[in-house]
Design a protein around this motif. Structure first.
Motif, short mmCIF file in Angstrom:
data_model
loop_
_atom_site.label_atom_id
_atom_site.label_comp_id
_atom_site.label_asym_id
_atom_site.label_seq_id
_atom_site.Cartn_x
_atom_site.Cartn_y
_atom_site.Cartn_z
N LEU C 296 47.48 44.04 41.73
CA LEU C 296 46.28 43.34 42.00
C LEU C 296 46.01 42.08 41.28
O LEU C 296 46.28 42.59 39.86
CB LEU C 296 45.52 44.35 41.88
CG LEU C 296 43.76 44.04 42.22
CD1 LEU C 296 43.44 43.67 43.41
CD2 LEU C 296 42.80 45.10 41.39
N VAL C 297 45.62 41.39 41.61
CA VAL C 297 45.13 40.16 40.70
C VAL C 297 43.60 39.78 41.10
O VAL C 297 43.20 39.73 42.31
CB VAL C 297 46.03 39.02 40.92
CG1 VAL C 297 45.28 37.85 40.15
CG2 VAL C 297 47.40 38.99 40.40
N GLN C 298 42.66 39.84 40.06
CA GLN C 298 41.49 39.52 40.45
C GLN C 298 40.98 38.10 39.97
O GLN C 298 41.15 38.14 38.45
CB GLN C 298 40.45 40.68 39.76
CG GLN C 298 38.72 40.55 40.23
CD GLN C 298 38.71 41.09 41.72
OE1 GLN C 298 39.46 41.96 42.00
NE2 GLN C 298 37.83 40.29 42.30
N MET C 299 40.54 37.22 40.63
CA MET C 299 40.29 35.93 40.09
C MET C 299 38.82 35.62 40.68
O MET C 299 38.31 35.64 41.69
CB MET C 299 41.06 35.01 40.83
CG MET C 299 42.62 35.33 40.52
SD MET C 299 43.80 34.40 41.55
CE MET C 299 43.33 35.42 43.28
N GLY C 300 37.97 35.91 39.67
CA GLY C 300 36.61 35.63 39.90
C GLY C 300 36.02 36.71 41.00
O GLY C 300 36.42 38.09 40.79
N ALA C 301 35.60 36.17 42.19
CA ALA C 301 35.31 37.27 43.21
C ALA C 301 36.18 37.50 44.21
O ALA C 301 36.12 38.50 44.93
CB ALA C 301 34.07 36.53 43.99
N SER C 302 37.31 36.82 44.09
CA SER C 302 38.45 36.98 44.95
C SER C 302 39.37 37.95 44.47
O SER C 302 40.07 38.08 43.21
CB SER C 302 39.37 35.78 45.20
OG SER C 302 38.45 34.51 45.33
N ALA C 304 43.16 39.59 44.86
CA ALA C 304 44.66 39.29 45.84
C ALA C 304 45.55 40.39 45.41
O ALA C 304 45.67 41.19 44.53
CB ALA C 304 45.42 38.08 45.04
N TYR C 305 46.37 40.79 46.65
CA TYR C 305 47.15 42.34 46.41
C TYR C 305 48.40 41.82 47.02
O TYR C 305 48.55 41.40 48.15
CB TYR C 305 46.56 43.50 47.11
CG TYR C 305 47.29 44.54 46.68
CD1 TYR C 305 48.27 45.01 47.68
CD2 TYR C 305 46.94 45.41 45.41
CE1 TYR C 305 48.93 46.29 47.05
CE2 TYR C 305 47.62 46.57 45.30
CZ TYR C 305 48.58 47.03 45.95
OH TYR C 305 49.41 48.23 45.58
N ILE C 317 44.65 37.72 50.15
CA ILE C 317 43.68 37.48 49.25
C ILE C 317 42.20 37.28 49.83
O ILE C 317 42.26 36.65 50.93
CB ILE C 317 43.95 36.46 48.54
CG1 ILE C 317 42.99 35.60 47.57
CG2 ILE C 317 44.47 35.20 49.58
CD1 ILE C 317 43.41 34.41 46.82
N GLY C 318 41.08 37.64 49.36
CA GLY C 318 39.82 37.50 50.02
C GLY C 318 38.73 37.96 49.05
O GLY C 318 38.98 38.59 47.84
N GLU C 319 37.40 37.66 49.41
CA GLU C 319 36.48 37.93 48.61
C GLU C 319 35.95 39.24 48.95
O GLU C 319 34.80 39.47 49.79
CB GLU C 319 35.33 36.89 48.61
CG GLU C 319 35.74 35.81 47.77
CD GLU C 319 36.51 35.05 48.54
OE1 GLU C 319 36.47 34.66 49.75
OE2 GLU C 319 37.91 34.51 47.86
N PRO C 322 38.92 45.36 45.79
CA PRO C 322 40.61 45.35 46.07
C PRO C 322 40.94 46.45 46.89
O PRO C 322 42.09 46.10 47.48
CB PRO C 322 40.60 45.82 44.52
CG PRO C 322 39.17 45.44 43.68
CD PRO C 322 38.24 45.35 44.70
#
Lengths: 233, 202, 335
Positions: C296-302, C304-305, C317-319, C322
């Motif tokens: 998992l990567v969390q970028m701000g509100a997005s 991605a897995y 990837i999406g808002e 997780p």
């Protein structure tokens, strides 16, 4: 008058302890000397510290309120050389301090790096006129576009010298994210592609994350030709 | 002197289109405006945003400033209005994502940089600046310290300080200047020594 | 009436409906949340606006100025960072340019979605209301402006919701929050100043930053030729409730880089799925290895897995929370 004496005058000016004539002279020097302006800013900072007041640039002094205002004013109103125009809706105000009457574009000889432009832009029905000024760096080989400005009044050398200011310097946002969350190149691509469909409250939000990352976001791009660039400039 | 000579001269220049002159005014008053606006918006970042807006508004309204009041008084009013109009009230802060609290299995992203090659830029904290200044003041010789404190904390004019310290006005001016120089030297080390300190951290 | 409806585009129909609805209902007494959402969408689609807002997500915040103009059916926008980077985004119809003066780079590309930077909330329907609850909360005065607080709350933990403070006079969302089912705020935009001028000078929509000496780059639209056929498909029964494939192989993403293979949505939340081939994993004993999650990567509100399986790397990837991107990434199976 040596450097120390100059600086001590700046200090006295800051405390409003100079006569108007002396003040005029010191200010003129300060407007041309970035180091003096930095000292001026430090005097204000010192005062705020002594009084235990909040400081206007908590985390990064180089992006304090003054820096942000500086950049915003420089950027908001700058236009490429040659686009200065005389507007008909300028109404000189009686009784106010001097306002530049017309748009003035002053092209300095091609060998000089800086071009100063004075622009007047109507700001909307409620605001009247606004004076904006910008400095656009031109490479020495490129003559500044003076043709459109030929018919307008040129400011005197004093006003011009006063107007010349350092070009804005931009600070790259620091990537504060924890190491495990830093983007790699592939993820940057994904984020950019996804941002087009993203439903986030602010559509560019995923992009914003990318832009603030120190990663390379120029992947999968090609250099544009001069002709293509021309279409955008 | 009760007349704000520097402000008057700077304002005139701004009205003639000089942005750098405005920059000097902003540098002088930014902390005061932030302090003022903090009363309305307690979050320091919001206060800075609003302070920035207030200065921009002041710049745009500069043609209308006639010198009826002191520049700071006029700026003060603009700042208060801007603060009142700011459509900001921070009742909830966005959450921080804490990976440990996720209910699902997690691992580092495939190319996580565990050893960053670039040294992260040091962030200077307000407190560090304040501490530096205060230490520098404590380290000053007594006559310099007294002069700068009477000026900055008590707001006395040079003339009044001269009376208080029983010395000529010229000496007051010199002492204040030298105090500022000494403090500024310490500050420069902090502001520009970031790279050196980061290298220490390896 | 039906003939007229057929001729009008859906967007204009919505506007007409909104206008009629407004005319029918008195302003003060209206507590229908759908009415306010419609007004907000209309304002965002049709009004010019010029404001400064603060965008907060996780621990970051930035202040930006946005200038938005709709003229002759064409939308132009400019977003300017006021935080010192000087960055700007300029959109003119489908043409989109991002300027990075701090790095002396400008990137241009085509973006086909017509929505502006501040997104309207389209996609509310009886279907989406299976998964989201729309509610009128209250009338709230937000520092001098009368707003209506409207929430679009997720009914489960698989998606995020919205909270809007909508100016009752103009319909503009003065504040928008993206929040979890537990009402934790993920992301927020909040206007510090906002005006809605009748006209906007074209000069305000032009790049102001000095781009002299910048590299100019173009991000191409992908060509349809050369697209490798991907043999993975999301299994509908494995997708989280309410989510379905809305587009397969959409024309977005760049030529050289990974292509968006699927867009999966529940109507309000959107997740992009990328599939790439990787070097085949050596197989021992003839058995294929179980998917090795890359996590998992969390970028701000997005969120991605990424999952690796059978020589492919799948990233969703999406808002969304997780758990949702994880489930979506793991729903892909070979055909």
């Amino acid at each position: 008058m040596n450097q120390q004496e100059h600086s001590s005058q700046l200090s006295a000016l800051f405390d409003n302890e100079l006569s108007p004539d002396q003040a005029e002279l010191v200010i003129r020097r300060a407007l041309k000397d970035p180091a003096m302006r930095t000292s001026w800013g430090r005097y204000a900072l010192i005062g705020a510290c002594v009084r235990g007041e909040p400081l206007a640039g908590r985390l990064r002094p180089e992006s304090d309120v003054a820096a942000r205002v500086r950049i915003r004013l420089a950027v908001e109103s700058s236009r490429a050389a040659g686009q200065a125009a005389m507007r008909d809706d300028i109404r000189p105000r009686t009784g106010t301090a001097l306002l530049a009457r017309g748009a003035m574009a002053m092209a300095i000889a091609a060998s000089v790096a800086a071009v100063s432009l004075f622009l007047i832009r109507a700001q909307g029905p409620q605001a009247g006129t606004m004076i904006a000024q910008s400095t656009v760096l031109q490479p020495a080989s490129q003559p500044a576009t003076a043709a459109s400005a030929a018919s307008v009044d040129a400011p005197g050398p004093q006003a011009l010298a006063a107007a010349a200011s350092a070009p804005p310097s931009y600070t790259t946002p620091v990537d504060d994210s924890p190491v495990g969350q830093r983007l790699d190149g592939r993820m940057v691509n994904y984020v950019v592609a996804h941002s087009e469909v993203s439903s986030s409250a602010v559509r560019f939000s995923p992009l914003s994350t990318v832009m603030n990352s120190s990663e390379d976001f120029t992947q999968d791009t090609v250099e544009m030709t001069a002709a293509e660039i021309g279409a955008y400039r | 002197m009760s007349v704000d000579t520097s402000d008057l001269v700077l304002v005139q220049r701004v009205q003639r289109g000089d942005k750098t002159a405005f920059d000097l005014l902003v540098r002088k008053y930014q902390h005061k405006v932030v302090k003022l606006v903090t009363r309305y918006l307690r979050n320091p970042a919001d206060a800075e945003d609003v302070a920035q807006e207030a200065f921009i508004k002041a710049y745009r309204a500069m043609p209308q400033f006639r010198g009826d009041s002191a520049f700071y008084t006029w700026l003060y009013r603009i700042a208060i209005n801007t603060a009142k109009n700011a459509i900001v009230s921070r009742d909830r802060n966005p959450v921080e994502f804490d990976l440990d609290m996720q209910a699902i299995e997690e691992s580092q992203s495939m190319q996580a940089r565990l050893a960053d090659t670039t040294t992260p830029e040091s962030l200077l904290q307000t407190e560090e600046i304040r501490t530096t200044v205060n230490q520098a003041i404590d380290a000053l010789p007594e006559d310099l310290r007294t002069a700068i404190v009477l000026r900055e904390l008590e707001g006395l004019s040079y003339e009044d300080i001269a009376l208080a310290m029983e010395c000529p006005v010229g000496t007051v001016r010199s002492r204040i200047f030298r105090a500022r120089e000494a403090i500024d030297r310490r500050l420069s080390e902090v502001f520009e020594g970031g790279l050196g300190r980061a290298e220490e951290l390896g | 009436m039906i003939r007229i409806a057929q001729r009008l585009s859906l967007g204009r129909l919505l506007v007409c409906a909104a206008v009629l609805a407004m005319a029918e209902l008195s302003l003060a007494g209206n507590d229908d949340p759908r009415h306010w959402i419609a007004r907000m969408n209309e304002a965002l689609a049709t009004r010019n606006y010029d404001g400064v807002f603060v965008h907060r997500v996780a621990s970051t915040r930035e202040t930006l100025r946005i200038i938005h103009r709709v003229k002759d059916g064409r939308m132009s926008e400019r977003l300017v960072s006021t935080d010192g980077s000087g960055r700007e985004f300029v959109r003119n119809g489908a043409e989109w340019v991002a300027y990075f003066p701090d790095r002396k780079v400008a990137i241009a590309e085509q973006r086909n979605r017509p929505s502006g930077f501040i997104a309207a909330l389209n996609g509310l329907s009886s279907e989406t209301e299976d998964f989201y609850e729309i509610r009128y909360v209250e009338r709230q005065r937000l520092q001098g402006v009368n707003t209506r607080v409207i929430t679009v709350r997720p009914r489960d933990g698989l998606r995020y919701g919205y909270r809007f403070w909508i100016d009752e006079k103009t319909g503009m969302p003065y504040r928008t929050q993206l929040e979890t089912a537990a009402n934790d705020v993920i992301e927020e935009i909040s206007f510090i100043s906002l005006t809605l001028p009748a006209t906007i000078d074209a000069e305000l929509l032009k790049l102001a930053v000095d781009a002299t000496g910048s590299r100019w780059l173009r991000r191409d639209a992908p060509s349809s030729s050369g697209a490798v056929r991907i043999t993975f498909q999301p299994r509908a029964e494995l997708l989280p409730a309410g989510f379905r494939v809305t587009v397969a192989n959409p024309p977005i993403g760049s030529t050289g880089g990974p292509r968006t293979r699927f867009i999966i949505s529940d109507g309000l939340a959107w997740v992009s799925v990328f599939v790439e081939t990787t070097t085949p994993v050596a197989q021992k004993n003839g058995h294929s290895k179980p998917p090795r999650p890359d996590g998992l990567v969390q970028m701000g509100a997005s969120a991605a897995y990424t999952v690796r399986t059978e020589g492919h790397r799948i990233t969703a990837i999406g808002e969304v929370p997780p758990a949702t991107v994880k489930a979506i990434a793991e729903s892909l199976r070979p055909e």
